[in-house]
Design a protein around this motif. Sequence first.
Motif, PDB file in Angstrom:
ATOM      1  N   VAL A   1      38.801  35.059  51.637  1.00  0.00           N
ATOM      2  CA  VAL A   1      38.972  36.469  51.299  1.00  0.00           C
ATOM      3  C   VAL A   1      39.813  37.236  51.984  1.00  0.00           C
ATOM      4  O   VAL A   1      39.598  36.946  53.260  1.00  0.00           O
ATOM      5  CB  VAL A   1      37.312  37.166  51.367  1.00  0.00           C
ATOM      6  N   LEU A   2      40.900  37.646  51.644  1.00  0.00           N
ATOM      7  CA  LEU A   2      41.723  38.046  52.614  1.00  0.00           C
ATOM      8  C   LEU A   2      42.210  39.455  52.035  1.00  0.00           C
ATOM      9  O   LEU A   2      42.485  40.116  51.278  1.00  0.00           O
ATOM     10  CB  LEU A   2      43.064  37.495  52.203  1.00  0.00           C
ATOM     11  N   ASN A   3      41.750  40.387  53.394  1.00  0.00           N
ATOM     12  CA  ASN A   3      41.782  41.824  52.880  1.00  0.00           C
ATOM     13  C   ASN A   3      41.008  42.351  51.745  1.00  0.00           C
ATOM     14  O   ASN A   3      41.452  43.331  51.046  1.00  0.00           O
ATOM     15  CB  ASN A   3      43.338  42.400  53.008  1.00  0.00           C
ATOM     16  N   GLY A   4      39.786  41.621  51.696  1.00  0.00           N
ATOM     17  CA  GLY A   4      38.963  42.069  50.458  1.00  0.00           C
ATOM     18  C   GLY A   4      39.352  41.571  49.098  1.00  0.00           C
ATOM     19  O   GLY A   4      38.793  42.088  48.198  1.00  0.00           O
ATOM     20  N   ARG A   5      40.353  40.675  49.082  1.00  0.00           N
ATOM     21  CA  ARG A   5      40.764  39.925  47.956  1.00  0.00           C
ATOM     22  C   ARG A   5      40.471  38.717  47.784  1.00  0.00           C
ATOM     23  O   ARG A   5      40.804  37.754  48.803  1.00  0.00           O
ATOM     24  CB  ARG A   5      42.507  40.121  48.120  1.00  0.00           C
ATOM     25  N   VAL A   6      39.724  38.289  46.933  1.00  0.00           N
ATOM     26  CA  VAL A   6      39.274  36.795  46.657  1.00  0.00           C
ATOM     27  C   VAL A   6      40.402  35.932  46.081  1.00  0.00           C
ATOM     28  O   VAL A   6      41.112  36.271  45.173  1.00  0.00           O
ATOM     29  CB  VAL A   6      38.112  36.838  45.553  1.00  0.00           C
ATOM     30  N   LEU A   7      40.482  34.981  46.630  1.00  0.00           N
ATOM     31  CA  LEU A   7      41.849  34.087  46.473  1.00  0.00           C
ATOM     32  C   LEU A   7      41.282  32.789  45.786  1.00  0.00           C
ATOM     33  O   LEU A   7      40.251  32.285  45.875  1.00  0.00           O
ATOM     34  CB  LEU A   7      42.486  33.528  47.877  1.00  0.00           C
ATOM     35  N   VAL A   8      42.204  32.359  44.957  1.00  0.00           N
ATOM     36  CA  VAL A   8      41.986  31.237  43.985  1.00  0.00           C
ATOM     37  C   VAL A   8      42.906  29.940  44.860  1.00  0.00           C
ATOM     38  O   VAL A   8      43.788  30.366  45.481  1.00  0.00           O
ATOM     39  CB  VAL A   8      42.582  31.300  42.596  1.00  0.00           C
ATOM     40  N   GLU A   9      42.211  28.986  45.003  1.00  0.00           N
ATOM     41  CA  GLU A   9      42.865  27.892  45.624  1.00  0.00           C
ATOM     42  C   GLU A   9      44.096  27.322  44.905  1.00  0.00           C
ATOM     43  O   GLU A   9      43.675  26.352  43.780  1.00  0.00           O
ATOM     44  CB  GLU A   9      42.182  26.951  46.469  1.00  0.00           C
ATOM     45  N   LEU A  10      45.051  27.863  44.738  1.00  0.00           N
ATOM     46  CA  LEU A  10      46.238  27.521  43.936  1.00  0.00           C
ATOM     47  C   LEU A  10      47.527  28.013  44.381  1.00  0.00           C
ATOM     48  O   LEU A  10      48.041  29.136  43.965  1.00  0.00           O
ATOM     49  CB  LEU A  10      46.153  27.993  42.430  1.00  0.00           C
ATOM     50  N   GLY A  11      47.846  27.801  45.657  1.00  0.00           N
ATOM     51  CA  GLY A  11      48.772  28.342  46.403  1.00  0.00           C
ATOM     52  C   GLY A  11      48.082  29.670  46.902  1.00  0.00           C
ATOM     53  O   GLY A  11      49.067  30.539  47.096  1.00  0.00           O
ATOM     54  N   ASN A  12      46.761  29.895  47.115  1.00  0.00           N
ATOM     55  CA  ASN A  12      46.128  31.147  47.180  1.00  0.00           C
ATOM     56  C   ASN A  12      46.632  32.429  46.864  1.00  0.00           C
ATOM     57  O   ASN A  12      47.090  33.397  47.121  1.00  0.00           O
ATOM     58  CB  ASN A  12      46.343  31.177  48.780  1.00  0.00           C
ATOM     59  N   ILE A  13      46.674  32.150  45.119  1.00  0.00           N
ATOM     60  CA  ILE A  13      46.741  33.410  44.617  1.00  0.00           C
ATOM     61  C   ILE A  13      45.669  34.462  44.424  1.00  0.00           C
ATOM     62  O   ILE A  13      44.467  33.886  44.815  1.00  0.00           O
ATOM     63  CB  ILE A  13      47.287  33.090  43.146  1.00  0.00           C
ATOM     64  N   GLN A  14      45.806  35.552  44.226  1.00  0.00           N
ATOM     65  CA  GLN A  14      44.779  36.286  44.179  1.00  0.00           C
ATOM     66  C   GLN A  14      43.727  36.188  43.022  1.00  0.00           C
ATOM     67  O   GLN A  14      44.584  35.834  41.724  1.00  0.00           O
ATOM     68  CB  GLN A  14      45.008  37.862  44.531  1.00  0.00           C
ATOM     69  N   ALA A  15      42.607  36.457  43.049  1.00  0.00           N
ATOM     70  CA  ALA A  15      41.735  36.435  41.604  1.00  0.00           C
ATOM     71  C   ALA A  15      42.305  37.188  40.942  1.00  0.00           C
ATOM     72  O   ALA A  15      42.256  36.982  39.381  1.00  0.00           O
ATOM     73  CB  ALA A  15      40.255  36.777  42.043  1.00  0.00           C
ATOM     74  N   SER A  16      42.872  38.389  41.125  1.00  0.00           N
ATOM     75  CA  SER A  16      43.527  39.399  40.099  1.00  0.00           C
ATOM     76  C   SER A  16      44.588  39.025  39.357  1.00  0.00           C
ATOM     77  O   SER A  16      44.531  39.147  38.224  1.00  0.00           O
ATOM     78  CB  SER A  16      43.945  40.909  40.598  1.00  0.00           C
ATOM     79  N   THR A  17      45.215  38.088  40.132  1.00  0.00           N
ATOM     80  CA  THR A  17      46.669  37.551  39.503  1.00  0.00           C
ATOM     81  C   THR A  17      45.780  36.531  38.153  1.00  0.00           C
ATOM     82  O   THR A  17      46.521  36.366  37.192  1.00  0.00           O
ATOM     83  CB  THR A  17      47.366  36.738  40.511  1.00  0.00           C
TER      84      THR A  17
ATOM     85  N   PRO B   1      46.634  46.257  33.985  1.00  0.00           N
ATOM     86  CA  PRO B   1      46.098  45.147  34.787  1.00  0.00           C
ATOM     87  C   PRO B   1      45.275  45.603  35.962  1.00  0.00           C
ATOM     88  O   PRO B   1      45.228  46.630  36.462  1.00  0.00           O
ATOM     89  CB  PRO B   1      47.543  44.673  35.535  1.00  0.00           C
ATOM     90  N   ILE B   2      44.204  44.490  36.512  1.00  0.00           N
ATOM     91  CA  ILE B   2      43.517  44.687  37.596  1.00  0.00           C
ATOM     92  C   ILE B   2      44.231  44.850  38.911  1.00  0.00           C
ATOM     93  O   ILE B   2      45.023  43.998  39.046  1.00  0.00           O
ATOM     94  CB  ILE B   2      42.371  43.651  37.766  1.00  0.00           C
ATOM     95  N   HIS B   3      43.901  45.816  39.826  1.00  0.00           N
ATOM     96  CA  HIS B   3      44.477  45.789  41.031  1.00  0.00           C
ATOM     97  C   HIS B   3      44.059  44.631  42.030  1.00  0.00           C
ATOM     98  O   HIS B   3      42.729  44.557  41.810  1.00  0.00           O
ATOM     99  CB  HIS B   3      44.578  47.154  41.581  1.00  0.00           C
ATOM    100  N   PRO B   4      44.891  43.901  43.062  1.00  0.00           N
ATOM    101  CA  PRO B   4      44.479  42.935  43.477  1.00  0.00           C
ATOM    102  C   PRO B   4      43.267  43.336  44.727  1.00  0.00           C
ATOM    103  O   PRO B   4      42.247  42.959  45.043  1.00  0.00           O
ATOM    104  CB  PRO B   4      45.561  42.448  44.673  1.00  0.00           C
ATOM    105  N   ALA B   5      43.219  44.969  44.906  1.00  0.00           N
ATOM    106  CA  ALA B   5      41.996  45.470  45.757  1.00  0.00           C
ATOM    107  C   ALA B   5      40.980  46.076  45.095  1.00  0.00           C
ATOM    108  O   ALA B   5      40.019  46.701  45.910  1.00  0.00           O
ATOM    109  CB  ALA B   5      42.715  46.574  46.724  1.00  0.00           C
ATOM    110  N   ASP B   6      40.725  45.891  43.767  1.00  0.00           N
ATOM    111  CA  ASP B   6      39.818  46.376  43.054  1.00  0.00           C
ATOM    112  C   ASP B   6      38.498  45.876  43.530  1.00  0.00           C
ATOM    113  O   ASP B   6      38.237  44.694  43.737  1.00  0.00           O
ATOM    114  CB  ASP B   6      39.970  46.035  41.658  1.00  0.00           C
ATOM    115  N   PRO B   7      37.750  46.797  43.965  1.00  0.00           N
ATOM    116  CA  PRO B   7      36.307  46.326  44.625  1.00  0.00           C
ATOM    117  C   PRO B   7      35.355  45.567  43.731  1.00  0.00           C
ATOM    118  O   PRO B   7      34.623  44.662  44.244  1.00  0.00           O
ATOM    119  CB  PRO B   7      35.540  47.760  44.681  1.00  0.00           C
ATOM    120  N   ALA B   8      35.635  45.544  42.375  1.00  0.00           N
ATOM    121  CA  ALA B   8      34.728  44.621  41.448  1.00  0.00           C
ATOM    122  C   ALA B   8      35.004  43.197  41.530  1.00  0.00           C
ATOM    123  O   ALA B   8      34.314  42.240  41.479  1.00  0.00           O
ATOM    124  CB  ALA B   8      35.262  44.982  39.903  1.00  0.00           C
ATOM    125  N   LEU B   9      36.203  42.763  41.964  1.00  0.00           N
ATOM    126  CA  LEU B   9      36.796  41.359  42.453  1.00  0.00           C
ATOM    127  C   LEU B   9      35.812  40.837  43.587  1.00  0.00           C
ATOM    128  O   LEU B   9      35.581  39.663  43.470  1.00  0.00           O
ATOM    129  CB  LEU B   9      38.099  41.403  42.699  1.00  0.00           C
TER     130      LEU B   9
END
Length: 85
Positions: A49-65, A6-14
């Motif tokens: 973007v929270l702590n370098g993590r891009v969020l999706v507006e779905l309860g603010n899940i991370q893009a990695s999720t 899996p992709i880590h939430p803090a992966d710089p590619a995100l």
Amino acid sequence: MSAHQPIHPADPALRHLTGREITQLIVELRIEGREFGLLWPSARPGETVLNGRVLVELGNIQASTLINLLALLREYKRERDRRRC
């Protein structure tokens, strides 16, 4: 993208994902997940973007999720189709 790695939430590619790319992932997840009852009509790319993590507006899940869930669905379908043969 692999369900086994899996992709880590803090992966710089995100950080380089655009709103359009996230939208395409959401559309793909909607299509892939429909069979399993995964319906998120209000999901859209977040502006946050929270702590370098891009969020999706779905309860603010991370893009990695989002990406990891899509990978799990693809892996499941591949295995299911392989077993049917």
